[in-house]
Design a protein around this motif. Structure first.
Motif, PDB file in Angstrom:
ATOM      1  N   LEU A 160       8.242 -13.310  16.054  1.00 59.58           N
ATOM      2  CA  LEU A 160       8.782 -12.260  15.183  1.00 59.58           C
ATOM      3  C   LEU A 160       8.799 -12.717  13.729  1.00 59.58           C
ATOM      4  N   ASP A 161       9.261 -13.936  13.495  1.00 53.11           N
ATOM      5  CA  ASP A 161       9.301 -14.474  12.132  1.00 53.11           C
ATOM      6  C   ASP A 161       7.893 -14.619  11.543  1.00 53.11           C
ATOM      7  N   ARG A 162       6.969 -15.153  12.321  1.00 54.70           N
ATOM      8  CA  ARG A 162       5.596 -15.347  11.822  1.00 54.70           C
ATOM      9  C   ARG A 162       4.909 -14.011  11.556  1.00 54.70           C
ATOM     10  N   GLY A 163       5.096 -13.067  12.464  1.00 48.30           N
ATOM     11  CA  GLY A 163       4.493 -11.746  12.264  1.00 48.30           C
ATOM     12  C   GLY A 163       5.078 -11.050  11.048  1.00 48.30           C
ATOM     13  N   ALA A 164       6.389 -11.100  10.909  1.00 51.41           N
ATOM     14  CA  ALA A 164       7.040 -10.486   9.752  1.00 51.41           C
ATOM     15  C   ALA A 164       6.595 -11.152   8.463  1.00 51.41           C
ATOM     16  N   SER A 165       6.497 -12.461   8.477  1.00 47.82           N
ATOM     17  CA  SER A 165       6.067 -13.199   7.294  1.00 47.82           C
ATOM     18  C   SER A 165       4.636 -12.825   6.900  1.00 47.82           C
ATOM     19  N   SER A 166       3.763 -12.693   7.901  1.00 47.00           N
ATOM     20  CA  SER A 166       2.371 -12.345   7.607  1.00 47.00           C
ATOM     21  C   SER A 166       2.245 -10.944   7.014  1.00 47.00           C
ATOM     22  N   LEU A 167       3.237 -10.099   7.269  1.00 51.47           N
ATOM     23  CA  LEU A 167       3.250  -8.739   6.718  1.00 51.47           C
ATOM     24  C   LEU A 167       4.156  -8.621   5.490  1.00 51.47           C
ATOM     25  N   ASN A 168       4.654  -9.774   5.008  1.00 53.57           N
ATOM     26  CA  ASN A 168       5.572  -9.810   3.856  1.00 53.57           C
ATOM     27  C   ASN A 168       6.853  -9.012   4.092  1.00 53.57           C
ATOM     28  N   VAL A 169       7.344  -9.040   5.319  1.00 56.15           N
ATOM     29  CA  VAL A 169       8.593  -8.379   5.682  1.00 56.15           C
ATOM     30  C   VAL A 169       9.737  -9.359   5.444  1.00 56.15           C
ATOM     31  N   ASP A 170      10.835  -8.887   4.860  1.00 53.84           N
ATOM     32  CA  ASP A 170      11.953  -9.793   4.593  1.00 53.84           C
ATOM     33  C   ASP A 170      13.191  -9.482   5.435  1.00 53.84           C
ATOM     34  N   HIS A 171      13.097  -8.510   6.352  1.00 53.09           N
ATOM     35  CA  HIS A 171      14.247  -8.140   7.178  1.00 53.09           C
ATOM     36  C   HIS A 171      13.725  -7.534   8.482  1.00 53.09           C
ATOM     37  N   ILE A 172      14.137  -8.095   9.609  1.00 52.18           N
ATOM     38  CA  ILE A 172      13.758  -7.600  10.939  1.00 52.18           C
ATOM     39  C   ILE A 172      14.951  -6.867  11.531  1.00 52.18           C
ATOM     40  N   VAL A 173      14.726  -5.657  12.012  1.00 51.28           N
ATOM     41  CA  VAL A 173      15.778  -4.875  12.659  1.00 51.28           C
ATOM     42  C   VAL A 173      15.382  -4.701  14.118  1.00 51.28           C
ATOM     43  N   THR A 174      16.270  -5.115  15.023  1.00 44.96           N
ATOM     44  CA  THR A 174      15.985  -5.009  16.454  1.00 44.96           C
ATOM     45  C   THR A 174      16.861  -3.944  17.101  1.00 44.96           C
ATOM     46  N   GLY A 175      16.513  -3.581  18.310  1.00 43.31           N
ATOM     47  CA  GLY A 175      17.252  -2.545  19.031  1.00 43.31           C
ATOM     48  C   GLY A 175      18.289  -3.081  20.001  1.00 43.31           C
ATOM     49  N   HIS A 176      18.774  -4.304  19.787  1.00 38.47           N
ATOM     50  CA  HIS A 176      19.793  -4.871  20.682  1.00 38.47           C
ATOM     51  C   HIS A 176      21.058  -4.013  20.664  1.00 38.47           C
ATOM     52  N   ASN A 177      21.586  -3.761  21.863  1.00 35.84           N
ATOM     53  CA  ASN A 177      22.802  -2.954  21.981  1.00 35.84           C
ATOM     54  C   ASN A 177      23.933  -3.784  22.586  1.00 35.84           C
ATOM     55  N   ALA A 178      25.076  -3.159  22.796  1.00 35.72           N
ATOM     56  CA  ALA A 178      26.259  -3.872  23.299  1.00 35.72           C
ATOM     57  C   ALA A 178      25.993  -4.548  24.647  1.00 35.72           C
ATOM     58  N   ASP A 179      25.229  -3.899  25.511  1.00 34.69           N
ATOM     59  CA  ASP A 179      24.903  -4.489  26.807  1.00 34.69           C
ATOM     60  C   ASP A 179      24.059  -5.749  26.634  1.00 34.69           C
ATOM     61  N   ASP A 180      23.103  -5.718  25.694  1.00 35.55           N
ATOM     62  CA  ASP A 180      22.274  -6.896  25.419  1.00 35.55           C
ATOM     63  C   ASP A 180      23.119  -8.057  24.901  1.00 35.55           C
ATOM     64  N   ILE A 181      24.055  -7.746  23.999  1.00 36.77           N
ATOM     65  CA  ILE A 181      24.916  -8.783  23.426  1.00 36.77           C
ATOM     66  C   ILE A 181      25.768  -9.416  24.533  1.00 36.77           C
ATOM     67  N   ALA A 182      26.347  -8.580  25.385  1.00 35.99           N
ATOM     68  CA  ALA A 182      27.177  -9.092  26.486  1.00 35.99           C
ATOM     69  C   ALA A 182      26.348  -9.971  27.417  1.00 35.99           C
ATOM     70  N   GLU A 183      25.128  -9.542  27.716  1.00 35.87           N
ATOM     71  CA  GLU A 183      24.252 -10.330  28.579  1.00 35.87           C
ATOM     72  C   GLU A 183      23.926 -11.685  27.943  1.00 35.87           C
ATOM     73  N   THR A 184      23.673 -11.692  26.640  1.00 32.94           N
ATOM     74  CA  THR A 184      23.365 -12.938  25.931  1.00 32.94           C
ATOM     75  C   THR A 184      24.541 -13.895  25.970  1.00 32.94           C
ATOM     76  N   VAL A 185      25.736 -13.375  25.734  1.00 35.84           N
ATOM     77  CA  VAL A 185      26.939 -14.222  25.776  1.00 35.84           C
ATOM     78  C   VAL A 185      27.104 -14.821  27.168  1.00 35.84           C
ATOM     79  N   LEU A 186      26.958 -13.999  28.197  1.00 37.90           N
ATOM     80  CA  LEU A 186      27.110 -14.498  29.566  1.00 37.90           C
ATOM     81  C   LEU A 186      26.020 -15.511  29.925  1.00 37.90           C
ATOM     82  N   MET A 187      24.784 -15.240  29.533  1.00 41.54           N
ATOM     83  CA  MET A 187      23.701 -16.186  29.832  1.00 41.54           C
ATOM     84  C   MET A 187      23.918 -17.511  29.114  1.00 41.54           C
ATOM     85  N   ASN A 188      24.324 -17.455  27.850  1.00 43.46           N
ATOM     86  CA  ASN A 188      24.562 -18.696  27.106  1.00 43.46           C
ATOM     87  C   ASN A 188      25.766 -19.445  27.639  1.00 43.46           C
ATOM     88  N   SER A 189      26.736 -18.729  28.184  1.00 48.50           N
ATOM     89  CA  SER A 189      27.947 -19.364  28.690  1.00 48.50           C
ATOM     90  C   SER A 189      27.752 -19.977  30.063  1.00 48.50           C
TER      91      SER A 189
END
Length: 122
Positions: free
Chosen positions: A40-69
């Motif tokens: 994502l960073d390399r692709g954005a950089s190659s397109l001169n993008v300075d901000h990436i916006v993703t579609g992560h929602n509350a369920d994704d955040i909860a899943e990430t916290v649980l997986m990391n924990s």
């Protein structure tokens, strides 16, 4: 903005199938996560993008916290490796923040952080 499709093979010289064949199914999530974020960073950089916006929602955040924990607990069968229990608040803070940016990464935002998946999926 043009659509830019990048492959792991193009970026890193490896496909996920080749990585799984080399290291097995147990730890491939680590490679995929690191590769995906870097891609994502390399692709954005190659397109001169300075901000990436993703579609992560509350369920994704909860899943990430649980997986990391729990990832260390599951793989090593040790309770003392919970991110929360070992006080890894910085890591949990990063994965739950709406906006993040590292020293050498592009700024990222998750505007749907407080929306549940059932509220935004058709």
């Amino acid at each position: 903005m043009p659509l830019k499709i990048l492959s792991y093979d193009e970026l890193y010289g490896w496909t996920m199938d080749a990585i799984v064949a080399q290291i097995g199914k147990k730890n491939n999530c680590t490679f995929c996560g690191v590769f995906r974020r870097q891609a994502l960073d390399r692709g954005a950089s190659s397109l001169n993008v300075d901000h990436i916006v993703t579609g992560h929602n509350a369920d994704d955040i909860a899943e990430t916290v649980l997986m990391n924990s729990t990832s260390s607990l599951v793989s090593e069968k040790k309770v003392d490796h919970f991110s929360v229990m070992r006080g890894d608040i910085a890591r949990l803070g990063r994965c739950t923040s709406i906006c993040t940016q590292g020293e050498d990464t592009i700024k990222r935002s998750k505007p749907f952080k407080y929306a549940y998946e059932k509220e935004i999926v058709m």
